[in-house]
Design an enzyme around this catalytic site. Structure first.
Site, PDB file in Angstrom:
ATOM      1  N   GLU A   7       0.819  -1.226   0.000  1.00 57.28           N
ATOM      2  CA  GLU A   7       0.000   0.000   0.000  1.00 57.28           C
ATOM      3  C   GLU A   7       0.849   1.271   0.000  1.00 57.28           C
ATOM      4  OE1 GLU A   7      -3.654   0.085   0.217  1.00 57.28           O
ATOM      5  OE2 GLU A   7      -3.440  -1.990  -0.441  1.00 57.28           O
ATOM      6  N   HIS A  36      -4.994   1.550   7.002  1.00 51.94           N
ATOM      7  CA  HIS A  36      -3.574   1.824   6.768  1.00 51.94           C
ATOM      8  C   HIS A  36      -2.941   2.267   8.087  1.00 51.94           C
ATOM      9  CE1 HIS A  36      -4.590   2.892   2.334  1.00 51.94           C
ATOM     10  NE2 HIS A  36      -3.965   1.727   2.351  1.00 51.94           N
ATOM     11  N   CYS A  57      -3.061  11.385   3.662  1.00 49.45           N
ATOM     12  CA  CYS A  57      -3.316  10.456   2.543  1.00 49.45           C
ATOM     13  C   CYS A  57      -3.078  11.142   1.198  1.00 49.45           C
ATOM     14  CB  CYS A  57      -4.766   9.991   2.542  1.00 49.45           C
ATOM     15  SG  CYS A  57      -5.283   9.189   4.040  1.00 49.45           S
TER      16      CYS A  57
HETATM   17  O1  SUG Z   1      -7.841   3.123  -0.313  1.00 52.03           O
HETATM   18  N1  SUG Z   1     -10.546   5.356  -0.307  1.00 52.03           N
HETATM   19  C1  SUG Z   1      -9.127   5.125  -0.125  1.00 52.03           C
HETATM   20  C2  SUG Z   1      -8.589   6.033   0.939  1.00 52.03           C
HETATM   21  C3  SUG Z   1      -7.101   5.962   0.999  1.00 52.03           C
HETATM   22  C4  SUG Z   1      -6.543   6.688   2.150  1.00 52.03           C
HETATM   23  N2  SUG Z   1      -5.138   6.667   2.092  1.00 52.03           N
HETATM   24  C5  SUG Z   1      -4.323   6.566   3.167  1.00 52.03           C
HETATM   25  N3  SUG Z   1      -4.781   6.223   4.333  1.00 52.03           N
HETATM   26  N4  SUG Z   1      -3.079   6.782   2.976  1.00 52.03           N
HETATM   27  C6  SUG Z   1      -8.821   3.666   0.224  1.00 52.03           C
HETATM   28  O2  SUG Z   1      -9.530   3.099   1.043  1.00 52.03           O
HETATM   29  C7  SUG Z   1     -12.650   5.140  -1.468  1.00 52.03           C
HETATM   30  C8  SUG Z   1     -13.104   5.127  -2.895  1.00 52.03           C
HETATM   31  C9  SUG Z   1     -14.571   4.900  -3.079  1.00 52.03           C
HETATM   32  O3  SUG Z   1     -15.208   4.316  -2.222  1.00 52.03           O
HETATM   33  O4  SUG Z   1     -15.044   5.305  -4.135  1.00 52.03           O
HETATM   34  C10 SUG Z   1     -11.193   4.826  -1.343  1.00 52.03           C
HETATM   35  O5  SUG Z   1     -10.646   4.149  -2.172  1.00 52.03           O
END
Ligand code: SUG
Length: 447
Positions: free
Chosen positions: A174, A249, A368
């Site tokens: 990730e 994460h 993020c």
């Molecule tokens: O991978 N949300 C992302 C958020 C990522 C956050 N990043 C960090 N924590 N570094 C994920 O869960 C939601 C997309 C949607 O539902 O359309 C999403 O992918």
């Protein structure tokens, strides 16, 4: 050597919507199928970049990906003109259209793991693009992310790019969201902490409710590839109970900057042991700013994204926290932040709040949205010679006008079948590559 931490933020894409796609991400599930405002989302992200740039912190910008990803749909058997592909998938597999339309590449903390040149045996900056196999909509990001990073960090004298790991849960990776770095200051050799959620080959505790995305095997492979100096890498497990509480994460519950770790004690199963390991590997004093359940509950930490704040060096050793606006409205988060600033024993002198509500509703906070790349003067020069991704007032004004010209103010997942959205998105991205000096980047720009 003198070095800067440059925060490269992902620009929010034109299809920003709430598809409810991310398993284990509570905000994404709660916002599922509601309407979004892509323009507001992109402007909120841009204002964050501007604020940090105005504070004298080096800021960069990375472009969004081309969505809906028609090329992926074609690989899955959909045929005809682009509009026909979109119409057909919307009818027979609307979930697939949502996955191929997510603007999730904005969360560039998941774009790659980056090791600064001070940390590596060959003295080069190493990048490994994250393969993100645990969520379909994210697994399709890797190839364009590779192209973008290779374009921006192109000088082979300074930068090494590794292919994403084999795309399998065994090597689920990730990126920087599961990677932390400690150092006396940005330019000196640091200790890199690789945080994993599970092991594919060893029998260790794992979450029961939600998937742990990062595997130990992926973390080990990246540490090898990046040639981290001997004894300067650590492997630490996320607390399975925290993953089950929505910390998908590591960066949902922990953030580092130089010699500071700001975190919730539930982030790791044995926090005392984790602190001891870090202290030993560093060999210089580390400030552990740890919140306990009595300070802020794990659920409130996940809801407010307190620990997804950005922790930034201002001048000398002074630091600031850039926290989501949700923290200002939470008594426990705000009180904890105020206490940190008042406590003269740590280097944090200032807290600010930032409105990123559009991204937060998909589980993406300030940290993020940025990929940290520590660059020495010559490395930064090499980036600036090559493109125009380093932020300044003029770029801010151009990007603002570009967003206001192209982005919709309302988008619902049921609008994703509109072929006009693809046309609008491509026209905008085509213009963006010119603004950022990136040349032809996307498949649709090639004959
Ligand atoms: O991978 N949300 C992302 C958020 C990522 C956050 N990043 C960090 N924590 N570094 C994920 O869960 C939601 C997309 C949607 O539902 O359309 C999403 O992918």
């Amino acid at each position: 050597m003198n070095a800067y931490e440059v925060n490269f933020d992902g620009l929010v894409g034109l299809t920003h919507n709430y598809g409810g796609l991310a398993v284990g991400n509570i905000a994404s599930a709660e916002s599922a199928l509601t309407s979004s405002n892509p323009r507001e989302a992109a402007l909120q992200g841009l204002e964050k970049m501007k604020r940090l740039s105005d504070l004298g912190i080096r800021q960069g910008v990375l472009p969004p990906q081309d969505r809906p990803a028609v090329s992926v749909l074609r690989k899955l058997g959909f045929v005809g003109e682009d509009a026909a592909v979109i119409r057909c998938v919307a009818t027979v597999a609307p979930g697939l259209l949502r996955a191929c339309s997510s603007a999730s590449s904005m969360w560039v903390a998941n774009a790659a793991t980056v090791s600064p040149s001070a940390d590596t045996e060959d003295g080069k900056v190493h990048f490994t693009v994250a393969n993100l196999p645990s969520q379909l909509h994210r697994s399709i990001e890797a190839s364009v992310t590779s192209a973008v990073l290779k374009r921006v960090f192109s000088d082979e004298r300074y930068f090494v790019h590794h292919d994403p790991l084999p795309s399998n849960l065994y090597f689920g990776d990730e990126g920087a969201a599961n990677h932390m770095r400690f150092c006396p200051n940005h330019g000196e050799a640091g200790v890199e902490v690789f945080v994993f959620g599970r092991s594919a080959s060893r029998d260790i505790p794992k979450p029961l409710r939600f998937p742990a995305r990062q595997s130990l095997e992926a973390s080990e492979a990246i540490a090898r590839l990046h040639r981290i100096k001997r004894g300067k890498e650590l492997f630490v497990q996320q607390n399975p109970a925290a993953v089950d509480a929505g910390a998908f994460h590591n960066d949902v519950l922990a953030v580092t900057n130089c010699n500071v770790l700001f975190y919730h004690h539930a982030a790791y199963p044995e926090w005392e042991e984790t602190e001891a390991k870090i202290t030993k590997a560093c060999g210089w004093p580390v400030h552990f700013i740890r919140a306990g359940e009595e300070d802020i509950t794990l659920a409130e930490a996940v809801r407010t994204y307190l620990f997804n704040s950005q922790l930034l060096t201002l001048r000398g050793n002074e630091m600031m926290i850039l926290a989501p606006a949700e923290c200002q409205e939470s008594d426990s988060a705000r009180t904890f932040l105020e206490r940190i600033v008042q406590d003269g024993a740590n280097p944090i002198v200032h807290v600010e709040y930032v409105n990123l509500r559009q991204s937060m509703k998909n589980g993406g906070g300030p940290a993020c949205l940025r990929l940290r790349v520590v660059l020495t003067e010559p490395e930064l020069d090499a980036v600036q010679k090559n493109s125009r991704v380093v932020f300044d007032e003029c770029l801010y004004n151009e990007l603002k006008a570009w967003i206001e010209k192209h982005y919709r103010e309302r988008l619902s997942p049921t609008d994703l079948d509109d072929p006009a959205l693809l046309r609008e998105s491509r026209a905008a991205l085509d213009e963006l590559t010119t603004i950022l000096g990136l040349g032809s980047l996307y498949d649709f720009q090639r004959p």
